[in-house]
Design an enzyme around this catalytic site. Structure first.
Site, PDB file in Angstrom:
ATOM      1  N   LYS A 139       0.843  -1.199   0.000  1.00  0.00           N
ATOM      2  CA  LYS A 139       0.000   0.000   0.000  1.00  0.00           C
ATOM      3  C   LYS A 139       0.876   1.246   0.000  1.00  0.00           C
ATOM      4  O   LYS A 139       1.998   1.221   0.499  1.00  0.00           O
ATOM      5  CB  LYS A 139      -0.862   0.025   1.273  1.00  0.00           C
ATOM      6  CG  LYS A 139      -1.998  -0.979   1.301  1.00  0.00           C
ATOM      7  CD  LYS A 139      -2.795  -0.830   2.577  1.00  0.00           C
ATOM      8  CE  LYS A 139      -3.942  -1.830   2.637  1.00  0.00           C
ATOM      9  NZ  LYS A 139      -4.966  -1.628   1.599  1.00  0.00           N
ATOM     10  N   ASP A 184      -7.544  -3.212  10.654  1.00  0.00           N
ATOM     11  CA  ASP A 184      -8.043  -4.159   9.652  1.00  0.00           C
ATOM     12  C   ASP A 184      -8.482  -5.480  10.300  1.00  0.00           C
ATOM     13  O   ASP A 184      -8.789  -6.449   9.624  1.00  0.00           O
ATOM     14  CB  ASP A 184      -6.965  -4.395   8.588  1.00  0.00           C
ATOM     15  CG  ASP A 184      -7.542  -4.826   7.254  1.00  0.00           C
ATOM     16  OD1 ASP A 184      -8.751  -4.603   7.031  1.00  0.00           O
ATOM     17  OD2 ASP A 184      -6.789  -5.391   6.443  1.00  0.00           O
ATOM     18  N   GLU A 195      -6.207  -9.548   0.717  1.00  0.00           N
ATOM     19  CA  GLU A 195      -5.855 -10.658   1.603  1.00  0.00           C
ATOM     20  C   GLU A 195      -7.008 -11.096   2.496  1.00  0.00           C
ATOM     21  O   GLU A 195      -7.054 -12.239   2.942  1.00  0.00           O
ATOM     22  CB  GLU A 195      -4.646 -10.279   2.463  1.00  0.00           C
ATOM     23  CG  GLU A 195      -4.958  -9.489   3.750  1.00  0.00           C
ATOM     24  CD  GLU A 195      -5.563  -8.115   3.505  1.00  0.00           C
ATOM     25  OE1 GLU A 195      -5.449  -7.611   2.380  1.00  0.00           O
ATOM     26  OE2 GLU A 195      -6.182  -7.560   4.438  1.00  0.00           O
ATOM     27  N   ARG A 246     -10.132 -11.716   1.974  1.00  0.00           N
ATOM     28  CA  ARG A 246     -10.948 -12.829   1.461  1.00  0.00           C
ATOM     29  C   ARG A 246     -10.189 -14.146   1.541  1.00  0.00           C
ATOM     30  O   ARG A 246     -10.791 -15.208   1.685  1.00  0.00           O
ATOM     31  CB  ARG A 246     -11.400 -12.495   0.026  1.00  0.00           C
ATOM     32  CG  ARG A 246     -10.296 -12.325  -0.955  1.00  0.00           C
ATOM     33  CD  ARG A 246     -10.703 -11.515  -2.196  1.00  0.00           C
ATOM     34  NE  ARG A 246     -10.751 -10.073  -1.922  1.00  0.00           N
ATOM     35  CZ  ARG A 246     -11.085  -9.153  -2.814  1.00  0.00           C
ATOM     36  NH1 ARG A 246     -11.417  -9.504  -4.047  1.00  0.00           N
ATOM     37  NH2 ARG A 246     -11.093  -7.872  -2.503  1.00  0.00           N
TER      38      ARG A 246
HETATM   39  N1  BES Z   1      -8.139  -3.842   4.396  1.00  0.00           N
HETATM   40  C1  BES Z   1      -8.306  -3.426   3.063  1.00  0.00           C
HETATM   41  C2  BES Z   1      -9.634  -2.695   2.820  1.00  0.00           C
HETATM   42  C3  BES Z   1      -9.777  -1.380   3.499  1.00  0.00           C
HETATM   43  C4  BES Z   1      -9.346  -0.226   2.900  1.00  0.00           C
HETATM   44  C5  BES Z   1     -10.397  -1.294   4.735  1.00  0.00           C
HETATM   45  C6  BES Z   1      -9.517   0.994   3.545  1.00  0.00           C
HETATM   46  C7  BES Z   1     -10.566  -0.097   5.361  1.00  0.00           C
HETATM   47  C8  BES Z   1     -10.130   1.066   4.765  1.00  0.00           C
HETATM   48  C9  BES Z   1      -8.256  -4.639   2.143  1.00  0.00           C
HETATM   49  O1  BES Z   1      -7.448  -5.681   2.547  1.00  0.00           O
HETATM   50  C10 BES Z   1      -7.712  -4.164   0.834  1.00  0.00           C
HETATM   51  O2  BES Z   1      -6.580  -3.785   0.798  1.00  0.00           O
HETATM   52  N2  BES Z   1      -8.542  -4.202  -0.195  1.00  0.00           N
HETATM   53  C11 BES Z   1      -8.143  -3.757  -1.466  1.00  0.00           C
HETATM   54  C12 BES Z   1      -8.675  -4.740  -2.464  1.00  0.00           C
HETATM   55  C13 BES Z   1      -8.136  -4.560  -3.857  1.00  0.00           C
HETATM   56  C14 BES Z   1      -6.669  -4.909  -3.885  1.00  0.00           C
HETATM   57  C15 BES Z   1      -8.911  -5.437  -4.794  1.00  0.00           C
HETATM   58  C16 BES Z   1      -8.749  -2.383  -1.693  1.00  0.00           C
HETATM   59  O3  BES Z   1      -9.845  -2.123  -1.211  1.00  0.00           O
HETATM   60  O4  BES Z   1      -8.083  -1.570  -2.319  1.00  0.00           O
HETATM   61 ZN    ZN Z   2      -7.121  -5.806   4.558  1.00  0.00          ZN
HETATM   62 MN    MN Z   3      -5.438  -5.455   1.915  1.00  0.00          MN
END
Ligand code: BES
Ligand code: ZN
Ligand code: MN
Length: 491
Positions: free
Chosen positions: A267, A278, A339, A341
Site C-alpha cells: 500500500k 483491519d 488478503e 478474502r
Molecule cells: N483492508 C483493506 C480494505 C480497506 C481499505 C479497509 C480501507 C478499510 C479502509 C483490504 O485488505 C484491501 O486492501 N482491499 C483492497 C482490495 C483490492 C486490492 C482489490 C482495496 O480495497 O483496495
Molecule cells: Zn485488509
Molecule cells: Mn489489503
C-alpha cells in the site's frame, strides 16, 4: 465510570441534569428544580434555542439543595431517545471537572422508567469510553474527570435492565480496545491472549496454530501470513447458553488482519497506519461473544477469528502465486493486498466442516470500494437469503449499526474466474466490494444461510458520533447481539 440508580439525589457535590422532551419544557417538566432554577432553565433554553431535541444539552448554573452547581437540560426528543441523551451528557461533562453527574429522568420516564434509565446509562457508558494508556503527558484538563453517574427516577427494575445493557456496553468497549491497540501490541497471538479471559465467562476458547492449519490445508490463510514473523492464529470462541449440547450453532466469522501493509502489493504510505484496524471484523466478533456471555444469552454461537498479519518480507507470497484453500479450491493471488478474502475463505470452510452451522454472518473490513459506495453511514451487506438479510437489517436499524443490502449475482461471479486456477482473488476495479463478496460465496456450502458484512467504513470514525468519540466505534457488536436476541433467543 460508575453508574448507579437512586430514588433521590445524593448529598455529595454533583452536576444535575434534567431530562426533558419537547413537550415537557414548559409545565411540570422541570419540577425537579426549585422555582428560581426553573426560571433560569427556561431562560437558558430560550437563549440556546433548545427545545428538548434528542442529544441537545444546555448548561447553566443555579442553586438546588442549598448549593450552587452546574445544571443541565438534556433533550430526549419526541421519540424518547434516552441513549442519545446519556451520551450527549457524558460528551459534555467527561473532562469538565465534574466528578459526579446526577440525571433526573422522573418527568419524562413514562410508563417504562427502568428501560429509560437503562438506555440512558447505556449511552453514557458507551460515550465515556477512552483509551488513554499511551498518553503519559496528557494535560490535567484533558483527563476525564467524570467518575460517577447517578440516575434518579428509573424505579426498582432499573438495575436489572441495566445489567443486560451493561453486558453489551462491555462487549462494545472490548472491541474498541482491540481495534485501538497498535499492531506492535495487538498481533495474532496477543489478540488471542486478550480473548482468553472470556473463558471465565463460560466461553470455550480454542486456537489453531500454523501447524494445525497447515495440516487442515488452509493454504489461503497461511499464504497471507507467510510474509510475517507473527504466526497466524485461528481463534474459535464458543458460547452455548441453551443448556443443550445438540442445539445447532450459528457462526460469526471475523477478518482479523492485525496489520495490512498490502504485502508485496504494498500500500502507499499515506494513511497506512489505519490498517491497524483491519481486524475490525474479528474485533466485533470477539466483543459480541463477550456481550452474549456476560448477559448469558440463550443461544449457541461460535465466533471464529482469522488472525494474520499481512507483511512483505522475503518469504511473502507473490502476485501470481497459486494457493490451495482448505475447501480444495485453488486461487490465483493477483493482488496480495486482497488478503482479507483469503483469510476468510479458510475460516468459513473450517467452521462449516467442523460445526455445520445453518447460519453464518461474516464481518470484515474487506474493501476500500465499500467506502466509495456507502461512505461512513452504512455497512454493506451481501446475503444469499432474504430472511436473514431482513433480520440483520432490522437488528442494525434498531441499534444504530446501519446496514445497506448490496447485490450478488452470476455476472459478478464470472469476473473472478482465472485462466490458471479455480478463481483469482480480485476482479476489475468496478464493483470491487461485490466481487469480493462473490469470492466468499464460492466457499459457502449449499443450504447454508450466509451474510457478509463489509464494514470497512464503519470501524473507525474521524469525528465523534452519537455514542462514540473519534476513533474506534465498536460497530457490529450491538448488531450481532440484537440479531441473536431477536432471532435466536426469541424463537
Ligand atoms: N483492508 C483493506 C480494505 C480497506 C481499505 C479497509 C480501507 C478499510 C479502509 C483490504 O485488505 C484491501 O486492501 N482491499 C483492497 C482490495 C483490492 C486490492 C482489490 C482495496 O480495497 O483496495
Ligand atoms: Zn485488509
Ligand atoms: Mn489489503
Amino acid at each position: 465510570m460508575r453508574i448507579s440508580f437512586a430514588d433521590s439525589r445524593p448529598a455529595h457535590p454533583h452536576a444535575l441534569a434534567i431530562a426533558v422532551a419537547p413537550a415537557t419544557l414548559s409545565g411540570a417538566g422541570l419540577a425537579a428544580l426549585p422555582e428560581a432554577a426553573q426560571a433560569l432553565a427556561r431562560a437558558a433554553a430560550q437563549a440556546s434555542r433548545f427545545d428538548g431535541e434528542k442529544g441537545a444539552v444546555v448548561e447553566f448554573y443555579g442553586e438546588t439543595d442549598a448549593a450552587h452547581r452546574r445544571l443541565l437540560l438534556a433533550g430526549i426528543g419526541a421519540k424518547s431517545d434516552f441513549e442519545r441523551a446519556g451520551a450527549a451528557l457524558v460528551a459534555k461533562l467527561l473532562t469538565s471537572g465534574e466528578k459526579t453527574l446526577v440525571v433526573d429522568i422522573s418527568a419524562v420516564a413514562g410508563d417504562k422508567p427502568a428501560e429509560a434509565a437503562a438506555h440512558l446509562a447505556f449511552g453514557a457508558a458507551l460515550r465515556g469510553w477512552r483509551h488513554d494508556i499511551y498518553r503519559t503527558k496528557l494535560d490535567a484538563k484533558q483527563r476525564p474527570s467524570l467518575e460517577e453517574i447517578v440516575i434518579v427516577g428509573g424505579g426498582a427494575d432499573a438495575p436489572t435492565l441495566w445489567a443486560d445493557r451493561e453486558a453489551v456496553a462491555e462487549g462494545v468497549m472490548f472491541t474498541r480496545t482491540l481495534i485501538t491497540e497498535p499492531a506492535n501490541i495487538l498481533y495474532p497471538e496477543s489478540f488471542v491472549e486478550r480473548c482468553r479471559p472470556l473463558a471465565d465467562l463460560g466461553v470455550k476458547i480454542e486456537v489453531l496454530d500454523p501447524e494445525a492449519m497447515a495440516k487442515l490445508g488452509m493454504g489461503a490463510l497461511l499464504g497471507v501470513a507467510q510474509g510475517s514473523v507473527r504466526p497466524a492464529q485461528l481463534l474459535v470462541m464458543t458460547w452455548n447458553g441453551t443448556g443443550n449440547d445438540s442445539e445447532p450453532p450459528i457462526a460469526f466469522v471475523g477478518k482479523g488482519v492485525t496489520f495490512d501493509t498490502g504485502g508485496i502489493s504494498l500500500k502507499p504510505p499515506a494513511g497506512m497506519e489505519d490498517m491497524k484496524w483491519d481486524m475490525g471484523g474479528a474485533g466485533a466478533v470477539a466483543g459480541a461473544m463477550k456481550a452474549l456471555a456476560l448477559r448469558k444469552a440463550k443461544a449457541h454461537v461460535i465466533g471464529v477469528c482469522g488472525l494474520v498479519e499481512n507483511m512483505p518480507d522475503g518469504n511473502a507470497q507473490r502476485p501470481g502465486d497459486v494457493v490451495t484453500s482448505m475447501s480444495g479450491q485453488t486461487i490465483e493471488v493477483i493482488n496480495t493486498d486482497a488478503e482479507g478474502r483469503l483469510v476468510l475463505c479458510d475460516a468459513l470452510t473450517w467452521v462449516q466442516k467442523t460445526h455445520k452451522p445453518k447460519t453464518i454472518v461474516d464481518l470484515a473490513t474487506l474493501t476500500g470500494a465499500m467506502i466509495i459506495s456507502l461512505g461512513f453511514e452504512y455497512g454493506g451487506m451481501f446475503a444469499n437469503d432474504d430472511e436473514l438479510a431482513g433480520q440483520l437489517l432490522a437488528a442494525g436499524s434498531d441499534v444504530g449499526d446501519k446496514l445497506w443490502r448490496m447485490p450478488l449475482g452470476d455476472p459478478y461471479d464470472k469476473l473472478i474466474d482465472s485462466p490458471i486456477a479455480d478463481m483469482k482473488n480480485v476482479g476489475p476495479r468496478e464493483g470491487g466490494s461485490i466481487t469480493a463478496a462473490q469470492f466468499l460465496k464460492r466457499f459457502i456450502d449449499d443450504g447454508v444461510r450466509w451474510a457478509h458484512l463489509d464494514i470497512a467504513g464503519m470501524v473507525w470514525a474521524s469525528k465523534p458520533g452519537a455514542t462514540w468519540d473519534k476513533g474506534a466505534t465498536g460497530y457490529g457488536v450491538r448488531l450481532l447481539d440484537r440479531f441473536v436476541e431477536q432471532n435466536i433467543e426469541k424463537r
